[in-house]
Enzyme design. Sequence first.
Site, PDB file in Angstrom:
ATOM      1  N   GLY A 134     -52.713  27.675  34.821  1.00 37.01           N
ATOM      2  CA  GLY A 134     -51.410  27.352  34.243  1.00 37.01           C
ATOM      3  C   GLY A 134     -50.349  27.008  35.279  1.00 37.01           C
ATOM      4  O   GLY A 134     -49.605  26.031  35.114  1.00 37.01           O
TER       5      GLY A 134
ATOM      6  N   GLY B 125     -50.650  31.004  29.199  1.00 32.63           N
ATOM      7  CA  GLY B 125     -51.422  31.601  30.304  1.00 32.63           C
ATOM      8  C   GLY B 125     -50.959  31.029  31.632  1.00 32.63           C
ATOM      9  O   GLY B 125     -51.402  29.959  32.031  1.00 32.63           O
TER      10      GLY B 125
ATOM     11  N   GLY C 202     -51.494  31.457  34.856  1.00 34.62           N
ATOM     12  CA  GLY C 202     -52.332  31.995  35.936  1.00 34.62           C
ATOM     13  C   GLY C 202     -52.815  30.903  36.870  1.00 34.62           C
ATOM     14  O   GLY C 202     -52.099  29.929  37.138  1.00 34.62           O
ATOM     15  N   ASN C 203     -54.052  31.037  37.343  1.00 34.54           N
ATOM     16  CA  ASN C 203     -54.584  30.090  38.332  1.00 34.54           C
ATOM     17  C   ASN C 203     -54.687  28.658  37.819  1.00 34.54           C
ATOM     18  O   ASN C 203     -54.673  27.717  38.603  1.00 34.54           O
ATOM     19  CB  ASN C 203     -55.967  30.547  38.806  1.00 34.54           C
ATOM     20  CG  ASN C 203     -55.847  31.728  39.737  1.00 34.54           C
ATOM     21  OD1 ASN C 203     -54.897  31.827  40.511  1.00 34.54           O
ATOM     22  ND2 ASN C 203     -56.800  32.646  39.659  1.00 34.54           N
TER      23      ASN C 203
ATOM     24  N   LYS D  59     -75.332  29.710  34.598  1.00 38.17           N
ATOM     25  CA  LYS D  59     -74.285  30.730  34.562  1.00 38.17           C
ATOM     26  C   LYS D  59     -74.959  32.080  34.696  1.00 38.17           C
ATOM     27  O   LYS D  59     -76.140  32.220  34.361  1.00 38.17           O
ATOM     28  CB  LYS D  59     -73.561  30.658  33.216  1.00 38.17           C
ATOM     29  CG  LYS D  59     -72.241  31.360  33.175  1.00 38.17           C
ATOM     30  CD  LYS D  59     -71.114  30.450  33.623  1.00 38.17           C
ATOM     31  CE  LYS D  59     -69.774  31.151  33.665  1.00 38.17           C
ATOM     32  NZ  LYS D  59     -68.681  30.224  34.000  1.00 38.17           N
TER      33      LYS D  59
HETATM   34  P1  NAD Z   1     -56.039  33.861  35.389  1.00 36.53           P
HETATM   35  O1  NAD Z   1     -56.509  35.239  35.163  1.00 36.53           O
HETATM   36  O2  NAD Z   1     -55.598  33.440  36.750  1.00 36.53           O
HETATM   37  O3  NAD Z   1     -54.804  33.557  34.415  1.00 36.53           O
HETATM   38  C1  NAD Z   1     -54.820  33.812  33.056  1.00 36.53           C
HETATM   39  C2  NAD Z   1     -53.371  34.060  32.599  1.00 36.53           C
HETATM   40  O4  NAD Z   1     -53.394  34.160  31.185  1.00 36.53           O
HETATM   41  C3  NAD Z   1     -52.745  35.338  33.132  1.00 36.53           C
HETATM   42  O5  NAD Z   1     -51.432  35.061  33.549  1.00 36.53           O
HETATM   43  C4  NAD Z   1     -52.745  36.275  31.901  1.00 36.53           C
HETATM   44  O6  NAD Z   1     -51.646  37.173  31.904  1.00 36.53           O
HETATM   45  C5  NAD Z   1     -52.584  35.263  30.801  1.00 36.53           C
HETATM   46  N1  NAD Z   1     -53.029  35.734  29.478  1.00 36.53           N
HETATM   47  C6  NAD Z   1     -54.009  36.608  29.156  1.00 36.53           C
HETATM   48  N2  NAD Z   1     -54.095  36.748  27.829  1.00 36.53           N
HETATM   49  C7  NAD Z   1     -53.146  35.939  27.304  1.00 36.53           C
HETATM   50  C8  NAD Z   1     -52.740  35.614  25.991  1.00 36.53           C
HETATM   51  N3  NAD Z   1     -53.350  36.149  24.944  1.00 36.53           N
HETATM   52  N4  NAD Z   1     -51.746  34.721  25.821  1.00 36.53           N
HETATM   53  C9  NAD Z   1     -51.142  34.142  26.869  1.00 36.53           C
HETATM   54  N5  NAD Z   1     -51.481  34.408  28.135  1.00 36.53           N
HETATM   55  C10 NAD Z   1     -52.471  35.283  28.348  1.00 36.53           C
HETATM   56  O7  NAD Z   1     -57.191  32.918  34.826  1.00 36.53           O
HETATM   57  P2  NAD Z   1     -57.450  31.390  35.192  1.00 36.53           P
HETATM   58  O8  NAD Z   1     -58.333  31.287  36.372  1.00 36.53           O
HETATM   59  O9  NAD Z   1     -56.132  30.674  35.195  1.00 36.53           O
HETATM   60  O10 NAD Z   1     -58.325  30.939  33.941  1.00 36.53           O
HETATM   61  C11 NAD Z   1     -57.754  30.706  32.671  1.00 36.53           C
HETATM   62  C12 NAD Z   1     -58.795  30.047  31.781  1.00 36.53           C
HETATM   63  O11 NAD Z   1     -59.203  28.807  32.331  1.00 36.53           O
HETATM   64  C13 NAD Z   1     -60.089  30.831  31.556  1.00 36.53           C
HETATM   65  O12 NAD Z   1     -60.547  30.513  30.266  1.00 36.53           O
HETATM   66  C14 NAD Z   1     -61.036  30.238  32.573  1.00 36.53           C
HETATM   67  O13 NAD Z   1     -62.389  30.421  32.193  1.00 36.53           O
HETATM   68  C15 NAD Z   1     -60.625  28.793  32.507  1.00 36.53           C
HETATM   69  N6  NAD Z   1     -60.940  27.989  33.682  1.00 36.53           N
HETATM   70  C16 NAD Z   1     -60.509  28.353  34.913  1.00 36.53           C
HETATM   71  C17 NAD Z   1     -60.762  27.542  36.011  1.00 36.53           C
HETATM   72  C18 NAD Z   1     -60.223  27.886  37.383  1.00 36.53           C
HETATM   73  O14 NAD Z   1     -60.354  27.034  38.272  1.00 36.53           O
HETATM   74  N7  NAD Z   1     -59.612  29.012  37.594  1.00 36.53           N
HETATM   75  C19 NAD Z   1     -61.500  26.357  35.844  1.00 36.53           C
HETATM   76  C20 NAD Z   1     -61.914  25.995  34.556  1.00 36.53           C
HETATM   77  C21 NAD Z   1     -61.618  26.821  33.488  1.00 36.53           C
END
Ligand code: NAD
Length: 369
Positions: A183, A178, A180-181, A80
Amino acid sequence: MEITKKIFEFADELGPEKIVHLYEPRTRMKAIVVIDNVAAGPAIGGVRMALDVTTTEVRRLARAMTYKNIMAGLPHGGGKSGIIADPKTVNKEQVVRTFARGIKSLEEYIPGPDMGTDEASMAYIYDEIARAVGLPRELGGIPLDEMGATGYGVAECAAVAKEYINLDLNGARLTIEGFGNVGKPTARYLAEKGVMLVAASDSKGTIYNPKGLKVEELIRIKDATGSVVNYKDGEVLKTSDLLMISTDIFVPAARPDVISEANSDVLDAKLVIEGANIPITENAEKMLHDRGILVVPDFVANAGGVITASVEYHGGTEAQAFERIKSTIAKNTKEILDKVYSEKTYPRDTALGVARQRVLRAMKYREWM
Ligand code: NAD
């Protein structure tokens, strides 16, 4: 503490093999790279850009990647990196290119996107050192967020885990923290299996409808307006209220440590699939398990993204990535949960034990490089 002692404080039987601090005096670019373990192959792990990123955080995340990659059966170790900069204000291309030149000689580390970096950042790194994953489609990348790779894996994980708690996915209630990407595609792929999304949250609030939210419409509203709270047919609550909504499946997909010993008792769910990394503290996971709530740990359930990155690196296609995510996550979930129920252990302890043994076995075949 004396610095040498401090640096080696966390060295254990797996690593970290290298901790590199980069500083480019002309632009003042500062970065940390941790290569935790490369027994299974060159380390894949994201580049996080944030003002507050620390060596400790990068080291923990690098170890998590060692476990996630070996668990997913990838020919990659874990690493990382963190660039200490504000992604909103810096000249990202310049900082990322400088970082890339700094890691050119670390050939056993393959960078990918993480918080604060994106496809374009990976393209700049690739342009500098011909080594990166999570590339734009034009450079042979597989668009993992567009395909919803991690959410797809989370849904496949739920499809296996439900067998252990006699949960029928058809009509099961789902809450997602959450949107996002991770959820959004989780909601989409679970809806295809008959699950009913009743609540979703983001940083602006929670939307709730016990009769069900229309997933495609909610995704459209979130993308168009920036928040789920603008969805019409539901009650708007505070972000933190999500945890108090009774549900069958809860997917944390936002931030670390949202559930701890202090608030885990409010959660009323049957199954928790960890979409985010370390969303629940270790103790709280155990408390949930003791209350009969099955929790599938992050590095088993959310490996869809890194599996896709690995398929991309080895020249595979999007269809192959989907296939690989499904088969790997289903197999691992089953292996871990079979052990949990037959040996009466906690899911994370079991999964960590399995991953550690796999790394140790891989280490038997390799000389240190
Ligand atoms: P993202 O930024 O696309 O989405 C995150 C979402 O969470 C946003 O809609 C944001 O508004 C919301 N959010 C922020 N704080 C919040 C809170 N306190 N309560 C509720 N919602 C909240 O991020 P992502 O890529 O979806 O990643 C989310 C998590 O998953 C991170 O921990 C990331 O490390 C992990 N992750 C992501 C991936 C990936 O492929 N993107 C893979 C493995 C793990």
